[in-house]
Design an enzyme around this catalytic site. Structure first.
Site, PDB file in Angstrom:
ATOM      1  N   ALA A  69      -5.330   3.288   7.647  1.00  0.00           N
ATOM      2  CA  ALA A  69      -4.085   2.910   6.861  1.00  0.00           C
ATOM      3  C   ALA A  69      -4.359   1.724   6.061  1.00  0.00           C
ATOM      4  CB  ALA A  69      -2.953   2.549   7.915  1.00  0.00           C
ATOM      5  N   ASP A  70      -3.379   1.460   5.074  1.00  0.00           N
ATOM      6  CA  ASP A  70      -3.467   0.342   4.157  1.00  0.00           C
ATOM      7  C   ASP A  70      -1.974  -0.471   4.169  1.00  0.00           C
ATOM      8  OD1 ASP A  70      -5.726  -1.200   2.572  1.00  0.00           O
ATOM      9  OD2 ASP A  70      -3.734  -1.207   1.356  1.00  0.00           O
TER      10      ASP A  70
END
Length: 199
Positions: A69-70
């Protein structure tokens, strides 16, 4: 099939555990985060999460199910990543004071050659912040490793007047969206035996 979280974030690790996943591996991606501000934020976070997942796959193997995730914060079209230091954190918080902003998180689930990448967006409104509040908050150190220079799950919660959307997205991992993505890979977090057999 092992589950690997491609992040060193203790917040994302805790959120996976809240989803009922335990025993997963944590392998932080060393992929450099390049914030290409020419990309729309929803494209940017999806691109970065996919890059992280691919980078980790080379370390753990093709059979692992990898979650990456970012997260970025966006105010008036400007992307705010993690501050480079205290002064930039102060500037970010000043820009968020008394305004609405958006939090985007891109999520990638990767297993073998199959990959799915999606994003979530949540709107957050800050109350007006006094300069001394901002300075005191930055001194706690909490903002320095957070996108947008605040953590909604920590002291930063005192600044949030309103939120529209997934709270956990602001923390860094949209649980609702991720759980649906995992189901499509055969991991159902609401079925303990299924979750355990894959974690």
């Amino acid at each position: 099939m092992e589950i690997t979280l491609a992040s060193s974030s203790p917040r994302r690790r805790e959120l996976l555990q809240r989803m009922g996943l335990h025993g997963f591996r944590v392998v932080a991606s060393d992929e450099p985060e390049v914030l290409n501000e020419t990309l729309p934020p929803e494209v940017l976070v999806q691109t970065l999460s996919a890059q992280k997942a691919r980078a980790v796959q080379g370390e753990v193997g093709m059979d692992d199910l990898i979650i990456a995730a970012d997260t970025v914060v966006v105010r008036n079209g400007k992307v705010l990543g993690k501050p480079s230091g205290a002064q930039e954190a102060i500037e970010m918080l000043r820009s968020l004071s008394a305004h609405r902003h958006q939090v985007y998180t891109g999520v990638t689930v990767l297993c073998g050659e199959r990959a799915e990448t999606e994003y979530e967006m949540t709107e957050v409104t800050f109350r007006p912040l006094r300069p001394e509040e901002i300075a005191a908050y930055v001194q706690t150190g909490e903002p320095l490793d957070k996108a947008g220079a605040y953590g909604i799950q920590g002291y930063g919660a005192m600044f949030v007047r309103g939120i529209f959307g997934d709270y956990y997205n602001v923390v860094g991992l949209p649980i609702c969206r991720l759980s649906q993505m995992l189901q499509r890979f055969g991991v159902d977090c609401l079925v303990p035996d299924a979750a355990r057999s894959r974690a």
